[in-house]
Enzyme design. Structure first.
Site, PDB file in Angstrom:
ATOM      1  N   LYS A 136      -0.534  -0.745  -7.178  1.00  0.00           N
ATOM      2  CA  LYS A 136      -0.189  -2.058  -7.718  1.00  0.00           C
ATOM      3  C   LYS A 136      -1.398  -2.974  -7.915  1.00  0.00           C
ATOM      4  CE  LYS A 136       4.666  -1.948  -6.350  1.00  0.00           C
ATOM      5  NZ  LYS A 136       5.153  -1.546  -7.679  1.00  0.00           N
ATOM      6  N   PHE A 142      11.103   2.386   0.754  1.00  0.00           N
ATOM      7  CA  PHE A 142      10.924   2.571  -0.690  1.00  0.00           C
ATOM      8  C   PHE A 142       9.481   3.000  -0.916  1.00  0.00           C
ATOM      9  CE2 PHE A 142       9.761   1.569  -5.005  1.00  0.00           C
ATOM     10  CZ  PHE A 142      10.806   2.128  -5.702  1.00  0.00           C
ATOM     11  N   ASP A 165       1.871   2.954   3.904  1.00  0.00           N
ATOM     12  CA  ASP A 165       2.092   2.668   2.486  1.00  0.00           C
ATOM     13  C   ASP A 165       1.916   1.165   2.283  1.00  0.00           C
ATOM     14  OD1 ASP A 165       3.068   2.053  -0.021  1.00  0.00           O
ATOM     15  OD2 ASP A 165       4.777   3.416   0.093  1.00  0.00           O
TER      16      ASP A 165
END
Length: 401
Positions: free
Chosen positions: A255, A141, A226
């Site tokens: 984030k 994801f 990531d």
């Protein structure tokens, strides 16, 4: 209708139904706790998918934002501003790298990493134009843009959004042999999450990440990590790659970099790699804006103390010890994760992940399901041990009936 029901009905009437949130309407939040419009308090054990690593309303971050709001919030990249250099310098230092390319959202940062790898492949490695290939892992994801969902294996994210962007090869996560066989002279990068978050907090087998690092070095391929969810303290280290002693060629961050206050993301790499860009080839009006830089600088300063990494390591050990006791009793099939991050596979006979999440909500604990039978637990790193134990008590009560 109740205030909650009215708010949800209004949202359903006037917004696209691209999310299926739990039926709670948050009005205020502080630390690890949120309060809804009815005045009921909930322990946040999701932390905005790690965006809120430092808790809700963290005073250092709020004060940094307020101070910057009074000065300047946006210049665009048409002009310099006085927070930009410090942000880039300090983030590069935190990552042990040289250069930073700031964006806003995690998906934007992944898109930037893809463009960087392709550009590097053509200008530095010498791959023929239009032939660059990037290897990714199944069940990844990385976001939901058109290009990113082109290399997703999640039907919900992918179906009905074609035609898809070419140039990606998908291999099983954790399989070094498959990765080796997928590499060709036109491979420019391997893009992977050191721990797969959306897939259910999947930790790769020991030695996998070092193996990826060795293969990419051997074949002159960029290793892009990531760390949007796994990075910045969540796993007990600044970066999840550190658990395996691995340093990638590029970090993709987001984030928690914005502290849950503003969206901030970045690609961090070497001068050689990010130096492939020339003015006009890539950018963002809001990327690296003064407000974002001010908040992110405070995040970086907090991480430099090591306090939050240590809290995640110590409380994470306790979290996994307690969750591990639930395995084998008929309710929990498996627990995975690192630090204050866990994926808990619920026995199908007990209910779906959504049903368990709703039962926990009724007891004042907020978690989120993924892939049917799994719930994810990722409280803010500022959570107290007492609050964590209370949350675990509610989880035990729900899972043990």
């Amino acid at each position: 209708m109740s205030t909650t029901e009215t708010a949800i009905a209004s949202a359903e009437a006037h917004s696209a139904h691209n999310y299926h949130p739990l039926p709670v309407v948050v009005a205020t939040a502080d630390g690890a706790w949120m309060t809804d419009v009815e005045g009921r308090r909930y322990l946040d054990m999701l932390a905005g998918y790690s965006a809120l690593n430092f808790g809700h309303g963290n005073r250092r971050l709020i004060d940094a934002a307020k101070a910057q709001l009074e000065r300047v919030t946006l210049t665009s990249r048409a002009f310099h501003h006085d927070r930009f250099a410090d942000f880039c310098t300090q983030l590069a230092a935190l990552c042990g790298m040289e250069s930073v390319l700031p964006m806003n959202t995690g998906a934007e940062a992944v898109e930037t990493a893809v463009k960087t790898a392709r550009k590097w492949g053509y200008r530095v490695k010498g791959v023929p134009d239009g032939m660059a290939k990037i290897i990714v892992a199944a069940n990844n994801f990385h976001g939901r843009t058109t290009t990113i969902i082109s290399f997703s294996t999640d039907p919900e994210a992918r179906e009905d959004f074609g035609p898809y962007t070419p140039g990606f090869e998908i291999v099983p996560y954790g399989d070094l042999t498959a990765l080796r066989e997928a590499m060709t002279e036109n491979t420019v990068a391997v893009l992977m999450e050191p721990i797969q978050g959306e897939a259910g907090v999947l930790v790769p087998p020991p030695g996998y990440l070092p193996g990826v690092r060795a293969l990419t070095r051997e074949r002159n391929v960029l290793f892009i990590a990531d760390e949007i969810q796994s990075g910045l303290g969540r796993t007990g280290r600044t970066f999840a790659c550190e658990h395996e002693g691995v340093v990638p060629d590029m970090y993709v961050l987001g984030k928690a970099l914005g502290g849950g206050v503003v969206p901030v993301s970045a690609v961090v790499s070497s001068r050689e790699v990010l130096g492939v860009f020339r003015p006009g080839e890539h950018g963002s009006t809001f990327g690296g804006n003064p407000l974002a830089c001010a908040v992110a600088l405070e995040v970086i300063a907090m991480l430099r103390t090591g306090e939050f990494q240590q809290r995640a390591a110590e409380l994470g050990e306790h979290l996994h010890q307690e969750l591990g006791l639930l395995v084998g009793g008929g309710a929990v099939e498996e627990v995975r994760g690192r630090g204050l991050w866990a994926g808990v596979d619920i026995a199908p006979a007990l209910g779906t992940g959504r049903e368990i999440s709703e039962k926990l909500m009724d007891r004042g604990v907020l978690v989120k399901d993924t892939h049917g039978s799994t719930i994810r637990i990722a409280p803010p790193l500022v959570i107290s041990k007492e609050d964590l134990d209370w949350g675990l008590e509610q989880i035990r009560a729900v899972l043990r009936g």
